[in-house]
Design an enzyme around this catalytic site. Structure first.
Site, PDB file in Angstrom:
ATOM      1  N   GLU A 180      41.377  45.605  12.477  1.00 32.98           N
ATOM      2  CA  GLU A 180      42.428  46.138  11.590  1.00 32.98           C
ATOM      3  C   GLU A 180      43.788  45.509  11.868  1.00 32.98           C
ATOM      4  O   GLU A 180      44.541  45.984  12.714  1.00 32.98           O
ATOM      5  CB  GLU A 180      42.537  47.664  11.722  1.00 32.98           C
ATOM      6  N   LYS A 222      39.543  45.475   8.164  1.00 36.79           N
ATOM      7  CA  LYS A 222      40.328  46.571   7.558  1.00 36.79           C
ATOM      8  C   LYS A 222      41.768  46.104   7.400  1.00 36.79           C
ATOM      9  O   LYS A 222      42.590  46.277   8.304  1.00 36.79           O
ATOM     10  CB  LYS A 222      40.244  47.809   8.442  1.00 36.79           C
TER      11      LYS A 222
HETATM   12  P1  13P Z   1      46.037  55.012   6.389  1.00 34.61           P
HETATM   13  O1  13P Z   1      45.031  54.854   5.297  1.00 34.61           O
HETATM   14  O2  13P Z   1      46.738  56.345   6.349  1.00 34.61           O
HETATM   15  O3  13P Z   1      46.943  53.841   6.529  1.00 34.61           O
HETATM   16  O4  13P Z   1      45.198  55.105   7.739  1.00 34.61           O
HETATM   17  C1  13P Z   1      44.181  54.214   7.951  1.00 34.61           C
HETATM   18  C2  13P Z   1      44.076  53.913   9.385  1.00 34.61           C
HETATM   19  O5  13P Z   1      43.016  54.022   9.954  1.00 34.61           O
HETATM   20  C3  13P Z   1      45.284  53.455  10.108  1.00 34.61           C
HETATM   21  O6  13P Z   1      44.932  52.928  11.347  1.00 34.61           O
END
Ligand code: 13P
Length: 335
Positions: A180, A222
């Site tokens: 991510e 992500k």
């Molecule tokens: P958000 O969709 O609220 O950005 O959160 C996703 C997430 O896992 C952030 O690390």
């Protein structure tokens, strides 16, 4: 260390991004959930956190729209009211339990407004334990701020390296890494600048994933959607956001990656769904496209719950409304 079965890793990654299903990010750290609870004037006790997660995870038909749930260290050890451990309860419904394994962000350098992620120390032992507790995938979040001269090349490099090392440790322990890299929406930058930074970040991340010999078929990406900064968010239409996002991803993300699961990053529930819809409509894409929203799946549910077990059903309805709507736009796009 477990004996790692590569085809299991591939199958898990594929299942996480299966057609019409997304990942519920319910891995708010103790600090973050306290902030969310403060917004609804609820005290952040262990029992309130447990009760809230039970309200979400017990939603009827959740498994129709949600492939996996990202848990937090406390939550993976908590139980439903009937005593079932939460990861086992989710797995019994066909929902894959996952776990946030980074330890959050600290200041990158004295005086810098950039941040770097902590959490590699002891990670191997934690992955072994989390796997025993039922986790089959993990998440590590890198954060990039856009500003004058930001993000710096060094910060991009260090985050990318950390993601590569984290992904390596996950795969070596039979766990699918969610990688991510989040380029933060905060600010008044235009969408072209967001695209430029997201492109640079993704190039660096995939270079490090290659350097760490990551089997791309056993991971999920992500990323953020490419949007204008939050202060000028309305300067691009969802169709323009989708075009910019897909252009950057096509340039940077190899086709072997089974799926891309977007974070919502502070977009409202409706904005995130609309943008996902437009992105899906630009398909077919080389990868599965789906959602891994936190706030954009939970905001209405959190308000409906409001700290009361008696509101559990309303909270569940609110969650299902968002999850099913996001699922619907994916299915409608024939993804
Ligand atoms: P958000 O969709 O609220 O950005 O959160 C996703 C997430 O896992 C952030 O690390």
């Amino acid at each position: 260390m477990v004996a790692v079965n590569t085809s299991d890793l591939h199958a898990t990654a594929e299942a996480m991004v299966a057609d019409g299903k997304g990942i519920l990010a319910a891995d708010e750290s103790s600090g973050t959930i306290a902030k969310r609870f403060a917004e609804i004037s609820v005290e952040s006790t262990a029992e309130n956190r447990r009760g809230y997660r039970e309200a979400l995870f017990g939603a009827p038909d959740l498994e129709k729209y949600i492939s996996g749930v990202i848990l937090y260290d406390e939550t993976i050890r908590q139980q439903m009211s009937d005593g079932a451990p939460m990861p086992r309860y989710l797995a019994s419904r066909g929902i894959i339990p996952g776990i946030k394994v980074d330890k959050g962000l600290v200041t990158f350098r004295p005086g810098s407004s950039e941040q770097i992620t902590e959490g590699l120390d002891g990670l191997n032992d934690r992955l072994v334990e989390y796997r025993e507790l039922g986790a089959r995938f993990a998440k590590w979040r890198a954060l990039f701020h856009i500003g004058p001269g930001l993000p710096t090349e060094l910060c991009i490099h260090d985050h990318a390296w950390l993601l590569g090392r984290y992904a390596r440790m996950c795969l070596d322990n039979g766990i699918v890494p969610i990688v991510e890299p989040e380029v933060l929406m905060d600010g008044d930058h235009d969408m072209a600048r967001d695209a430029e930074v997201t492109r640079a970040v993704l190039h660096a991340v995939f270079a490090e994933l290659r350097a760490h010999e990551i089997d791309l078929r056993g991971m999920v990406l992500k990323p953020n959607m490419v949007t204008p900064g939050s202060k000028v968010f309305d300067t691009a239409t969802p169709a323009e956001v989708a075009r910019a996002t897909v252009d950057v991803l096509r340039e940077c993300v190899p086709a072997e990656v089974p799926g891309i699961a977007f974070l919502s990053g502070g977009q409202t529930e409706e904005q995130a769904t609309k943008n996902l819809d437009e992105i899906a409509k630009l398909g077919p894409h080389p990868w599965h496209i789906t959602f891994s929203f936190g706030r954009a799946l939970q905001s209405s549910a959190l308000r409906a719950w409001a700290g009361k077990a008696s509101n559990q059903e309303q909270a569940r309805q609110a969650l299902i409304e968002r999850a099913s709507e996001n699922s619907r736009v994916l299915v409608a796009a024939g993804r």
